[in-house]
Design a protein around this motif. Structure first.
Motif, mmCIF file in Angstrom:
data_model
loop_
_atom_site.group_PDB
_atom_site.id
_atom_site.type_symbol
_atom_site.label_atom_id
_atom_site.label_comp_id
_atom_site.label_asym_id
_atom_site.label_seq_id
_atom_site.Cartn_x
_atom_site.Cartn_y
_atom_site.Cartn_z
ATOM 1 N N UNK A 116 -111.842 71.759 42.958
ATOM 2 C CA UNK A 116 -110.586 71.494 43.643
ATOM 3 C C UNK A 116 -110.594 70.039 44.084
ATOM 4 N N UNK A 117 -109.421 69.427 44.100
ATOM 5 C CA UNK A 117 -109.289 68.050 44.568
ATOM 6 C C UNK A 117 -109.395 68.036 46.093
ATOM 7 N N UNK B 272 -117.753 83.230 38.958
ATOM 8 C CA UNK B 272 -116.807 83.116 37.846
ATOM 9 C C UNK B 272 -115.436 82.786 38.425
ATOM 10 N N UNK B 273 -114.700 82.002 37.672
ATOM 11 C CA UNK B 273 -113.363 81.591 38.088
ATOM 12 C C UNK B 273 -112.420 81.857 36.924
ATOM 13 N N UNK B 274 -111.285 82.446 37.229
ATOM 14 C CA UNK B 274 -110.251 82.633 36.226
ATOM 15 C C UNK B 274 -108.998 81.927 36.715
ATOM 16 N N UNK B 275 -108.376 81.182 35.816
ATOM 17 C CA UNK B 275 -107.159 80.466 36.163
ATOM 18 C C UNK B 275 -106.077 80.845 35.162
ATOM 19 N N UNK B 276 -104.993 81.420 35.668
ATOM 20 C CA UNK B 276 -103.851 81.762 34.826
ATOM 21 C C UNK B 276 -103.170 80.452 34.434
ATOM 22 N N UNK C 159 -99.960 76.569 35.629
ATOM 23 C CA UNK C 159 -100.173 75.119 35.599
ATOM 24 C C UNK C 159 -98.858 74.416 35.262
ATOM 25 N N UNK C 160 -98.506 73.453 36.110
ATOM 26 C CA UNK C 160 -97.254 72.713 35.924
ATOM 27 C C UNK C 160 -97.478 71.459 35.085
ATOM 28 N N UNK C 161 -98.529 70.684 35.393
ATOM 29 C CA UNK C 161 -98.792 69.462 34.635
ATOM 30 C C UNK C 161 -100.283 69.327 34.325
ATOM 31 N N UNK C 162 -100.563 68.620 33.230
ATOM 32 C CA UNK C 162 -101.929 68.320 32.812
ATOM 33 C C UNK C 162 -101.992 66.822 32.534
ATOM 34 N N UNK D 98 -102.260 70.389 37.753
ATOM 35 C CA UNK D 98 -101.454 70.628 38.946
ATOM 36 C C UNK D 98 -100.786 71.984 38.800
ATOM 37 N N UNK D 99 -101.059 72.850 39.769
ATOM 38 C CA UNK D 99 -100.538 74.211 39.752
ATOM 39 C C UNK D 99 -99.130 74.200 40.354
ATOM 40 N N UNK D 100 -98.330 75.184 39.995
ATOM 41 C CA UNK D 100 -96.944 75.236 40.462
ATOM 42 C C UNK D 100 -96.817 75.268 41.975
ATOM 43 N N UNK D 101 -97.866 75.739 42.693
ATOM 44 C CA UNK D 101 -97.799 75.738 44.162
ATOM 45 C C UNK D 101 -98.242 74.402 44.758
#
Length: 131
Positions: free
Chosen positions: A45-46, A83-87, A91-94, A110-113
């Protein structure tokens, strides 16, 4: 590893670095992640991230492989404990760039939230020393 094997591995790392730098959206990220093999990957995480319930957390997971199942990215730490899972649909931007130390590629997701994650790929060839 033979000299030819080392050259092939170096070529593979250079090819993957170039492909990772071209990632601009989730579909291109999924395509590249399907081909990433034996490259150390870290997700962090940033800043502290909230899950909307008031829980704040930060995380950093280092693993040797990342998998995508459908549109979910799965990372399992090298110690097999975390373990980490990311839907990826969240994700809004890469944004991809070479890491500060020049040893790999860093992607800011950057996630939508509004939360931001760093996905770091170590693409520099590390020659193992002979004992």
């Amino acid at each position: 590893m033979s000299k030819d094997g080392m050259q092939n591995w170096t070529n593979y790392l250079e090819l993957m670095r170039n492909r990772l730098l071209l990632v601009t959206d989730i579909d291109s990220l999924i395509t590249v992640l399907a081909d990433v093999r034996n490259i150390p990957v870290a997700l962090s995480t940033v800043e502290d991230v909230t899950d909307g319930t008031g829980l704040n957390m930060s995380l950093s997971v280092i693993c040797s492989e990342v998998k995508v199942a459908g549109r979910v990215m799965c990372l399992v730490s090298d110690d097999m404990f975390t373990s980490v899972q990311l839907n990826l649909d969240t994700v809004k931007t890469v944004y991809s760039k070479i890491s500060v130390d020049g040893k790999g590629v860093v992607m800011k997701l950057t996630i939508k939230n509004g939360a931001e994650f760093l996905l770091m790929f170590h693409t520099e060839f590390v020659e193992e020393e002979m004992p």
